[in-house]
Design a protein around this motif. Structure first.
Motif, mmCIF file in Angstrom:
data_model
loop_
_atom_site.group_PDB
_atom_site.id
_atom_site.type_symbol
_atom_site.label_atom_id
_atom_site.label_comp_id
_atom_site.label_asym_id
_atom_site.label_seq_id
_atom_site.Cartn_x
_atom_site.Cartn_y
_atom_site.Cartn_z
ATOM 1 N N ASN A 79 1.003 -1.698 -0.074
ATOM 2 C CA ASN A 79 -0.029 -0.384 -0.358
ATOM 3 C C ASN A 79 1.188 1.468 -0.075
ATOM 4 O OD1 ASN A 79 -2.029 2.186 0.434
ATOM 5 N ND2 ASN A 79 -2.322 1.175 2.086
ATOM 6 N N PRO A 80 1.409 2.110 -1.019
ATOM 7 C CA PRO A 80 2.298 2.539 -0.817
ATOM 8 C C PRO A 80 1.285 4.130 -0.249
ATOM 9 C CG PRO A 80 2.586 1.785 -3.581
ATOM 10 C CD PRO A 80 0.971 1.382 -2.573
ATOM 11 N N ASP A 81 0.340 3.896 -0.299
ATOM 12 C CA ASP A 81 -0.248 5.283 0.022
ATOM 13 C C ASP A 81 -0.960 5.626 2.081
ATOM 14 O OD1 ASP A 81 -0.654 6.230 -1.975
ATOM 15 O OD2 ASP A 81 -2.755 5.235 -2.451
ATOM 16 N N ASP A 82 0.119 4.471 2.273
ATOM 17 C CA ASP A 82 0.113 5.143 3.618
ATOM 18 C C ASP A 82 0.937 5.575 4.015
ATOM 19 O OD1 ASP A 82 -0.110 4.303 6.448
ATOM 20 O OD2 ASP A 82 0.023 2.008 6.306
ATOM 21 N N TRP A 83 0.237 6.882 4.593
ATOM 22 C CA TRP A 83 1.240 7.938 4.706
ATOM 23 C C TRP A 83 1.817 7.895 6.493
ATOM 24 C CZ3 TRP A 83 0.488 10.527 9.519
ATOM 25 C CH2 TRP A 83 -0.764 10.429 10.637
ATOM 26 N N LYS A 84 1.341 7.039 7.108
ATOM 27 C CA LYS A 84 2.114 6.696 8.496
ATOM 28 C C LYS A 84 2.862 5.591 8.106
ATOM 29 C CE LYS A 84 -2.001 6.651 11.008
ATOM 30 N NZ LYS A 84 -2.979 5.836 12.538
ATOM 31 N N ALA A 85 3.554 4.688 7.306
ATOM 32 C CA ALA A 85 4.606 4.380 7.168
ATOM 33 C C ALA A 85 5.614 4.530 6.094
ATOM 34 C CB ALA A 85 4.379 2.662 6.013
ATOM 35 N N VAL A 86 4.926 5.534 6.024
ATOM 36 C CA VAL A 86 5.470 7.027 4.238
ATOM 37 C C VAL A 86 6.718 7.550 5.997
ATOM 38 C CG1 VAL A 86 6.053 8.753 3.245
ATOM 39 C CG2 VAL A 86 5.020 6.889 2.314
ATOM 40 N N TYR A 87 6.417 7.677 6.715
ATOM 41 C CA TYR A 87 6.616 8.772 7.587
ATOM 42 C C TYR A 87 7.610 7.966 9.226
ATOM 43 C CZ TYR A 87 7.340 11.354 11.882
ATOM 44 O OH TYR A 87 7.744 11.760 13.522
ATOM 45 N N LYS A 88 6.793 6.571 9.315
ATOM 46 C CA LYS A 88 8.026 5.642 10.001
ATOM 47 C C LYS A 88 9.007 5.391 9.565
ATOM 48 C CE LYS A 88 5.171 6.094 13.814
ATOM 49 N NZ LYS A 88 6.022 6.331 15.550
ATOM 50 N N LYS A 89 8.970 4.985 8.068
ATOM 51 C CA LYS A 89 9.943 4.912 7.471
ATOM 52 C C LYS A 89 11.325 5.521 7.350
ATOM 53 C CE LYS A 89 11.832 2.622 3.108
ATOM 54 N NZ LYS A 89 11.647 2.279 1.585
ATOM 55 N N GLY A 90 10.857 6.508 7.311
ATOM 56 C CA GLY A 90 11.883 7.773 7.841
ATOM 57 C C GLY A 90 12.713 7.995 9.053
ATOM 58 N N VAL A 91 11.404 7.677 10.054
ATOM 59 C CA VAL A 91 12.373 8.371 11.612
ATOM 60 C C VAL A 91 12.758 6.850 11.561
ATOM 61 C CG1 VAL A 91 11.469 8.021 13.454
ATOM 62 C CG2 VAL A 91 10.108 9.109 12.372
ATOM 63 N N CYS A 92 12.321 6.130 10.952
ATOM 64 C CA CYS A 92 13.922 4.687 11.029
ATOM 65 C C CYS A 92 15.056 4.676 10.562
ATOM 66 C CB CYS A 92 12.872 3.549 11.079
ATOM 67 S SG CYS A 92 11.603 2.592 12.001
ATOM 68 N N ALA A 93 15.069 5.244 9.350
ATOM 69 C CA ALA A 93 16.164 5.660 8.784
ATOM 70 C C ALA A 93 16.814 6.495 9.550
ATOM 71 C CB ALA A 93 15.669 6.182 7.140
ATOM 72 N N ALA A 94 16.363 7.450 10.050
ATOM 73 C CA ALA A 94 17.239 8.517 10.495
ATOM 74 C C ALA A 94 18.267 8.025 11.697
ATOM 75 C CB ALA A 94 15.975 9.470 11.035
ATOM 76 N N TRP A 95 16.832 6.989 12.612
ATOM 77 C CA TRP A 95 17.767 6.296 13.561
ATOM 78 C C TRP A 95 18.710 5.618 13.283
ATOM 79 C CZ3 TRP A 95 18.112 7.729 18.364
ATOM 80 C CH2 TRP A 95 16.819 8.401 19.492
ATOM 81 N N GLN A 96 18.784 5.087 11.882
ATOM 82 C CA GLN A 96 19.630 4.486 11.785
ATOM 83 C C GLN A 96 21.484 5.149 11.363
ATOM 84 O OE1 GLN A 96 18.562 0.913 8.833
ATOM 85 N NE2 GLN A 96 17.022 1.077 9.111
ATOM 86 N N SER A 97 21.657 6.439 11.994
ATOM 87 C CA SER A 97 21.865 6.949 11.461
ATOM 88 C C SER A 97 23.786 7.202 12.280
ATOM 89 C CB SER A 97 22.664 8.519 11.268
ATOM 90 O OG SER A 97 21.087 9.442 10.593
ATOM 91 N N THR A 98 25.134 6.955 11.103
ATOM 92 C CA THR A 98 26.057 6.877 11.924
ATOM 93 C C THR A 98 26.631 8.518 11.688
ATOM 94 O OG1 THR A 98 27.155 5.699 9.673
ATOM 95 C CG2 THR A 98 26.125 4.372 11.234
ATOM 96 N N LEU A 99 28.194 8.690 12.366
ATOM 97 C CA LEU A 99 28.398 9.726 11.974
ATOM 98 C C LEU A 99 29.247 9.857 10.535
ATOM 99 C CD1 LEU A 99 30.999 9.838 15.335
ATOM 100 C CD2 LEU A 99 29.194 11.076 14.762
ATOM 101 N N GLY A 100 29.487 8.349 9.551
ATOM 102 C CA GLY A 100 29.837 8.562 8.177
ATOM 103 C C GLY A 100 28.359 9.007 7.427
ATOM 104 N N ASN A 101 27.149 8.237 8.343
ATOM 105 C CA ASN A 101 26.380 8.417 6.915
ATOM 106 C C ASN A 101 25.081 9.327 8.225
ATOM 107 O OD1 ASN A 101 24.688 8.638 5.027
ATOM 108 N ND2 ASN A 101 24.579 6.006 5.807
#
Length: 360
Positions: A79-101
């Protein structure tokens, strides 16, 4: 019948005639067995989606952000139109940050994409203000975590000549993300919601710290001499400093509007770390005229007791002088002519105008 969707036009309005399902929009015909398969696939996908959603929410709650990211990604495949999943996926990506990335800005992209979906799909049965509060909280949580990581890394590894610039870049990205979060919380929401106000003040306090961190004069190891390691000063460009100082003052005032007991950290308004007046006059700490004056300070004045006294008095009063009069034309006109003559005399005496690293 509305349980299936036409593969050609996307319509879901069908009528049955003699065992055949006919799309009322484009006329495409589907036989009974094909229809059963389509419906079975949709039911199976719905079950998968619900399972992925449960796993994603559970992983996110447990702070297993890599796993949550993968589950949200699978949800979006169905379901590409799930706005909650779109947002939460971005937050999860941010939490995987490292100093190099450093990926914290993906929270902003995800938030904007989610709001765009809400607008385009005309989703109405939601509390948009609560969504903004939750997003601001999520985003600030990410910036606090990785802002602290950047600070600790710099405190440990500050000596390389590129350490400060890398640190400034990371803190600036934290600023950009937190300033977006502040923009989610409009004045009326802050004034009427205790939850929003608490998050709003917390973000403002973080931003004040970030502005101070960028404006502070820092040191780095510039080389070695007969006495050991040589350390030089480095600071954020003076022409980029005023907007940060202006925001600092605005945010401090705003915080104190809600919390009168708040005492802000001090921000360094002048970026020079030595030869204050000369740097203000010539526009740079690293230029031929100032190199000459710095050599005179370290190799001549610093050799005598009265020279040391002069240096001590100079550094005690010159920052205030530059802060008060540094931008005045008359100040630059008077001191430049005197400094030009002094530099010319020193260079004739053999004091070089080449690149120089401070002795201390």
């Amino acid at each position: 019948m509305r349980a299936i969707k036409c593969e050609l036009c996307g319509a879901n309005d069908f009528v049955e005639k003699d065992g055949v399902f006919i799309c009322q929009y484009c006329g495409t015909r589907y036989f009974l067995e094909e229809t059963k398969k389509t419906m079975a696939v949709k039911v199976d996908n719905a079950k998968k989606y619900d399972n992925y959603k449960k796993l994603a929410e559970r992983s996110f709650k447990d702070k297993l952000y890599r796993e949550a990211y993968e589950y949200y990604d699978k949800m979006l495949e169905l379901n590409p139109d799930d706005w909650k999943a779109v947002y939460k996926k971005g937050v999860c990506a941010a939490w995987q940050s490292t100093l190099g990335n450093f990926r914290i800005d993906e929270t902003v992209k995800a938030s904007k994409n989610a709001f765009n979906l809400i607008r385009v799909l005309e989703i109405k049965d939601i509390d948009i203000n609560q969504i903004k509060i939750d997003m601001a909280r999520d985003i600030n949580g990410v910036t606090v975590a990785f802002g602290n990581t950047a600070m600790k890394h710099y405190q440990r590894f500050w000596e390389p000549n590129n350490a400060a610039s890398e640190y400034w870049e990371r803190i600036q990205r934290c600023i950009n993300v937190d300033e977006y979060a502040i923009g989610l919380l409009h004045k009326n929401l802050v004034d009427t919601s205790k939850d929003a106000r608490s998050i709003y003040i917390a973000i403002l306090k973080n931003l004040v710290i970030y502005y101070c961190e960028i404006c502070a004069v820092r040191k780095y190891k510039s080389g070695y001499n007969q006495y050991g390691a040589v350390y030089s000063n480095i600071w954020y460009r003076n022409d980029l400093r005023p907007p940060l100082i202006e925001k600092y003052n605005q945010h401090v005032q705003e915080i104190q509007r809600y919390d009168s007991s708040y005492i802000p950290p001090q921000i360094q308004t002048v970026g020079v770390g030595g030869c204050y007046i000369a740097t203000a006059i010539y526009g740079s700490y690293d230029c031929p005229e100032v190199w000459t004056l710095r050599r005179f300070r370290d190799n001549v004045l610093d050799k005598t007791w009265h020279g040391k006294l002069f240096i001590k008095i100079y550094y005690a009063i010159s920052p205030a002088i530059v802060k008060r009069f540094g931008k005045e034309k008359w100040f630059n006109k008077i001191f430049k002519s005197k400094l030009d003559k002094m530099v010319e005399r020193l260079q004739k005496q053999g004091i070089e105008a080449t690149v120089y690293n401070d002795k201390y």
